[in-house]
Motif scaffolding. Sequence first.
Motif: not given
Length: 402
Positions: A292-299
């Motif tokens: 949903a946001t860049a911070g939510d990306t599962d790196w």
Amino acid sequence: MTEVEGLLRELAPQVLAALVRRYGGFDTCEDAVQEALLAASRQWPADGVPDHPKGWLITTASRRRIEQWRGETARRRREEAAALAEPPDPEPVAGVDDTLTLLLLCCHPSLTRPSQVALTLRAVGGLTTAEIARAFLVPEATIGQRISRAKQKLRGTRFSLPEAERPERLAAVLQVLYLIFTEGHTASSGGALNRVELTTEAIRLVRLLRAELPDDGEVTGLLALMLLTEARRPARVDASGALVPLASQDRSLWNASFIAEGVSLITGALATAPVGPYQLQAAIAAVHDEAATAGDTDWAEILTLYDLLRVVAPGPMVTLNRVVAFAQVHGPSAGLAELAGAASDPALAAHHRVDAVRAHLLELSGDAAGAREAYLAAARRTLSLPEQAYLQSRAARLTSSR
């Protein structure tokens, strides 16, 4: 694109395949089809599209081919004083769609990759020589020469393909279609970041390929990858045309239908087919698109997928992209250490993306001066004007904040 243009582009490979199967001689058949397409583009807008447009094109192209044959025969008769039998009149239109065979023929191993790309776009994509030249920012004469040489090399080549050669040739087709898409998604040079005509055509051609091979996991994976990547295009530049990095993009602008279709395709492929590189790349794109946001990306998941991709299909860009994921999981200092090892690869030594990744990681680690120099080095090395402007703006921002 008008309705007639779209229809002609859709029918072009089917008509060419029908002629090559009937008469042989790719070069002469392709010339005949181009004449038929030109005739249709002039007549149909005024007279209306015929009830059976494919049959109209095949009949018209067949007549052109026979006229060519008669001219060649007459010339040989004069030169050799030998009589040859005339070919039969055009046969009824067959219901077979040989688009896949035509794609495989255009990616014949005797052709160079640039020739495969040009011939595929001309013969299967239905693009004119001028359109291909504009898309790749090269002179029209250059594309014309590539296509002419490619057709000459294919003279006498059988239209059918032995089953044993099909897997290797299909791999070449996927590479060519992905190359077309990649050039459209991030143009290697020039003033535009995207060339929509290329990404649109690549997606259309992969859809055609998947219609022929619905159970092939890599064909499905490539279509999913293209859709998931193209979904982000509306947010990749701002109102002024400046590049917007993934983390800063307005995700509400992303194409939700492309994302839904791409996620569905890759989910199904991973569950039912042997895993391949296009599927893994599509899975990575899906992780980005579903956040949903860049911070939510599962790196962490992305790093795991890159570790798998590095085993299945190692390559310099895979290595470099993995460094970015590694830094997101383990921190910029650890990422810089990984990058130092990756940059020793001769294929990456002078690539602008190495400098761009280094700049980003140096900026995250607090080394503003080092990041500024790396951004400027990356800007000097890229031929893409939007990328140059973005990298220079990053360097300037660091200068002004000092």
